[in-house]
Design an enzyme around this catalytic site. Structure first.
Site, PDB file in Angstrom:
ATOM      1  N   HIS A  82       4.894  -4.528   6.535  1.00 24.68           N
ATOM      2  CA  HIS A  82       3.917  -4.210   7.593  1.00 24.68           C
ATOM      3  C   HIS A  82       2.612  -4.949   7.288  1.00 24.68           C
ATOM      4  O   HIS A  82       2.221  -5.044   6.301  1.00 24.68           O
ATOM      5  CB  HIS A  82       3.787  -2.518   7.817  1.00 24.68           C
ATOM      6  CG  HIS A  82       3.410  -1.923   6.270  1.00 24.68           C
ATOM      7  ND1 HIS A  82       2.069  -1.997   6.151  1.00 24.68           N
ATOM      8  CD2 HIS A  82       4.054  -1.509   5.474  1.00 24.68           C
ATOM      9  CE1 HIS A  82       1.942  -0.947   5.235  1.00 24.68           C
ATOM     10  NE2 HIS A  82       3.116  -0.832   4.537  1.00 24.68           N
ATOM     11  N   ASP A 100      -0.515  -3.482   8.285  1.00 24.95           N
ATOM     12  CA  ASP A 100      -1.731  -2.773   8.292  1.00 24.95           C
ATOM     13  C   ASP A 100      -1.991  -2.204   7.042  1.00 24.95           C
ATOM     14  O   ASP A 100      -1.216  -2.043   6.095  1.00 24.95           O
ATOM     15  CB  ASP A 100      -1.803  -1.249   9.397  1.00 24.95           C
ATOM     16  CG  ASP A 100      -0.550  -0.522   8.978  1.00 24.95           C
ATOM     17  OD1 ASP A 100       0.644  -1.202   8.848  1.00 24.95           O
ATOM     18  OD2 ASP A 100      -0.775   0.618   9.235  1.00 24.95           O
ATOM     19  N   ASP A 158      -0.241  -3.490  -0.426  1.00 28.22           N
ATOM     20  CA  ASP A 158       0.771  -2.282   0.350  1.00 28.22           C
ATOM     21  C   ASP A 158       0.251  -2.562   1.886  1.00 28.22           C
ATOM     22  O   ASP A 158      -0.564  -1.977   2.333  1.00 28.22           O
ATOM     23  CB  ASP A 158       0.431  -1.002   0.013  1.00 28.22           C
ATOM     24  CG  ASP A 158       1.467  -0.020   0.823  1.00 28.22           C
ATOM     25  OD1 ASP A 158       2.133  -0.351   1.638  1.00 28.22           O
ATOM     26  OD2 ASP A 158       0.987   1.247   0.860  1.00 28.22           O
ATOM     27  N   GLU A 210       2.203   0.811  10.279  1.00 25.30           N
ATOM     28  CA  GLU A 210       3.420   1.649   9.526  1.00 25.30           C
ATOM     29  C   GLU A 210       2.497   2.738   8.788  1.00 25.30           C
ATOM     30  O   GLU A 210       3.334   3.818   8.668  1.00 25.30           O
ATOM     31  CB  GLU A 210       3.845   0.631   8.511  1.00 25.30           C
ATOM     32  CG  GLU A 210       5.087   1.209   7.518  1.00 25.30           C
ATOM     33  CD  GLU A 210       4.780   1.889   6.476  1.00 25.30           C
ATOM     34  OE1 GLU A 210       5.520   2.563   5.696  1.00 25.30           O
ATOM     35  OE2 GLU A 210       3.483   1.581   5.900  1.00 25.30           O
ATOM     36  N   GLU A 211       1.181   2.648   8.299  1.00 26.75           N
ATOM     37  CA  GLU A 211       0.727   3.631   7.314  1.00 26.75           C
ATOM     38  C   GLU A 211       0.198   4.897   8.204  1.00 26.75           C
ATOM     39  O   GLU A 211       0.257   6.031   7.500  1.00 26.75           O
ATOM     40  CB  GLU A 211      -0.600   3.187   7.075  1.00 26.75           C
ATOM     41  CG  GLU A 211      -0.532   1.769   6.002  1.00 26.75           C
ATOM     42  CD  GLU A 211       0.166   2.213   4.518  1.00 26.75           C
ATOM     43  OE1 GLU A 211       0.548   3.433   4.502  1.00 26.75           O
ATOM     44  OE2 GLU A 211       0.196   1.464   3.580  1.00 26.75           O
ATOM     45  N   ASP A 215       8.430  -3.068   0.748  1.00 28.03           N
ATOM     46  CA  ASP A 215       7.322  -2.346   0.815  1.00 28.03           C
ATOM     47  C   ASP A 215       7.175  -1.181  -0.059  1.00 28.03           C
ATOM     48  O   ASP A 215       6.487   0.024  -0.136  1.00 28.03           O
ATOM     49  CB  ASP A 215       7.422  -1.514   2.029  1.00 28.03           C
ATOM     50  CG  ASP A 215       6.042  -0.958   2.478  1.00 28.03           C
ATOM     51  OD1 ASP A 215       4.849  -1.112   2.201  1.00 28.03           O
ATOM     52  OD2 ASP A 215       6.032   0.201   3.250  1.00 28.03           O
ATOM     53  N   HIS A 271      -3.068   2.630  -2.010  1.00 26.50           N
ATOM     54  CA  HIS A 271      -3.907   3.586  -1.089  1.00 26.50           C
ATOM     55  C   HIS A 271      -5.208   3.964  -1.682  1.00 26.50           C
ATOM     56  O   HIS A 271      -5.799   5.005  -1.311  1.00 26.50           O
ATOM     57  CB  HIS A 271      -3.162   4.602  -0.627  1.00 26.50           C
ATOM     58  CG  HIS A 271      -1.960   4.422   0.345  1.00 26.50           C
ATOM     59  ND1 HIS A 271      -1.377   5.467   1.059  1.00 26.50           N
ATOM     60  CD2 HIS A 271      -1.229   3.562   0.540  1.00 26.50           C
ATOM     61  CE1 HIS A 271      -0.374   4.999   1.526  1.00 26.50           C
ATOM     62  NE2 HIS A 271      -0.350   3.714   1.360  1.00 26.50           N
TER      63      HIS A 271
END
Length: 405
Positions: free
Chosen positions: A78, A80, A140, A173-174, A196, A378
């Site tokens: 992904h 994003d 990520d 995705e997030e 991922d 994150h």
């Protein structure tokens, strides 16, 4: 090009998704990366490269002559990132021959410390990639993107025989929407892997059942000097809601297959308040029990404070893909064998989260998850090593070879 070099190129393109947006994609900045990747995919020789108007990017590498009957294998990542710690320019920092000890990240005052992250000692001697300590790195999942495209480059440069290889990069995705508009037919794979995960060698096919839960509290605000038996302080009721949840069942207090309630945000005053949670559990029955606990809190507090004081909204997000993957365990067996051939110890562990593959599996595309080599996603402590990224590419290369056989 090395996988980590690609990551450095992608990381500086800010792509935070926006949970409060109703557009697809949720943030237009995701197209900035998608267009770069679209060009790169064409340059790498991928066919049928297509970026749609919802920011889903597809392409494929046709099977080597004589290998057309091999299963079509897909790789998905992904574009994003989370929106937290993503408010300004991202500045990657490369530390060669990392000494495995505590290290200040840029000039941020934040310390990457082995006391907090014990695995750092095992990264001694590697090339460590971080930010300046003020933003996420975005490994990520831009590390996954970099590794997939490096895999495609290697397959062709080394003329490795293969079945059809399908590539897709998704938005949002997030915020749990990455698979919402994924075109499985256009993608064209029989089976797929999201790239991922965390440390190299991770293989994951058991994920949380997941939902969002929002409590809206309506208070009754009157002058505090004359509020006896009248005032209902919404913020205090919100505090009461959280106190009714089991205090040890939070992300900090749980691991492995243990579920949790996670308070993401809270806001409010005397007149109104809002609590937003995510709720997770691998076991479907326990997951449903958690949701019932939330409904019971709503019921009891409305009985205590008056009907309409508390309103609960539960939104399901994704399910545990284990029940789908159970019917095609060759995806896991081949991934484990590919790790071993590449000299990596396979680490089959549950996902304490979710991926696009969770939803795609239930839509008909079995899709477990592979590690990228990254850690501490994150947040500003996010880091990855160049060596781990190359090992992940090695593993995927062996996986392609196995399916070609």
């Amino acid at each position: 090009m090395k996988a980590y070099e690609r990551l450095l190129n992608y990381a500086v393109i800010r792509t935070p998704s926006n949970e409060d947006s109703n557009t697809v994609p949720s943030s237009q900045c995701q197209f900035d990366l998608a267009r770069v990747l679209e060009t790169e995919m064409r340059e790498l020789g991928l066919k049928d490269v297509h970026l749609d108007d919802q920011c889903y990017l597809y392409g494929n590498l046709p099977a080597t002559e004589g290998y057309e009957k091999a299963p079509s294998i897909g790789f998905i990542a992904h574009m994003d990132t989370v929106s937290d710690f993503c408010g300004h320019d991202i500045v990657p920092i490369v530390t060669k021959n990392y000494n495995g000890e505590a290290m200040e990240i840029g000039c941020s005052g934040r310390i990457l410390d082995p006391v907090v992250f014990p695995h750092l000692a095992d990264l001694k001697g590697r090339t460590l990639i971080t930010t300046d300590g003020t933003t996420v790195l975005g490994a990520d999942d831009k590390a996954g993107i970099a590794e997939i495209l490096t895999l495609i480059e290697r397959i062709q440069a080394e003329q490795i025989p293969h079945g059809k290889l399908c590539v897709a990069f998704t938005p949002d995705e997030e915020i749990g929407r990455g698979a919402d508009h994924f075109n499985i037919e256009e993608f064209g794979a029989d089976y797929a892997y999201t790239v991922d995960g965390g440390t190299e060698g991770e293989i994951q096919y058991e994920n949380f059942n997941a939902c969002k839960a929002c409590f809206q509290v309506k208070g009754f605000s009157v002058h505090p000097g004359s509020s006896k038996n009248a005032m209902i302080n919404a913020s205090l009721v919100a505090m009461e809601i959280n106190q009714l949840l089991p205090g040890c069942e939070t992300p900090r207090g749980t691991e492995d297959y243990e579920g949790f309630y996670h308070l993401e945000t809270m806001s409010g005053d005397c007149a109104s308040a809002t609590l937003r949670y995510i709720v997770r559990d691998h076991d479907r029955n326990l997951f449903e029990s958690r949701k019932q606990t939330l409904r019971l809190i709503e019921k009891n507090l409305n009985e205590k404070w008056g009907e309409g004081t508390v309103t609960l909204t539960i939104t399901d997000q994704y399910q545990n893909m284990a029940e789908i993957i159970a019917g095609c365990m060759h995806l896991i067996d081949n991934a484990k064998a590919a790790c071993e051939t590449a000299g990596i110890t396979p680490l089959v562990i549950p996902i304490r989260g979710g991926t696009d593959g969770c939803q795609l599996s239930f839509k008909g595309l079995p899709c477990p998850n592979l590690g990228t080599g990254g850690y501490a996603f994150h947040g500003p402590y996010e880091h990855i090593t160049a060596e781990a990224m190359e090992q992940s590419v090695d593993m995927m290369t062996e996986l392609v070879k196995r399916y070609a056989k």
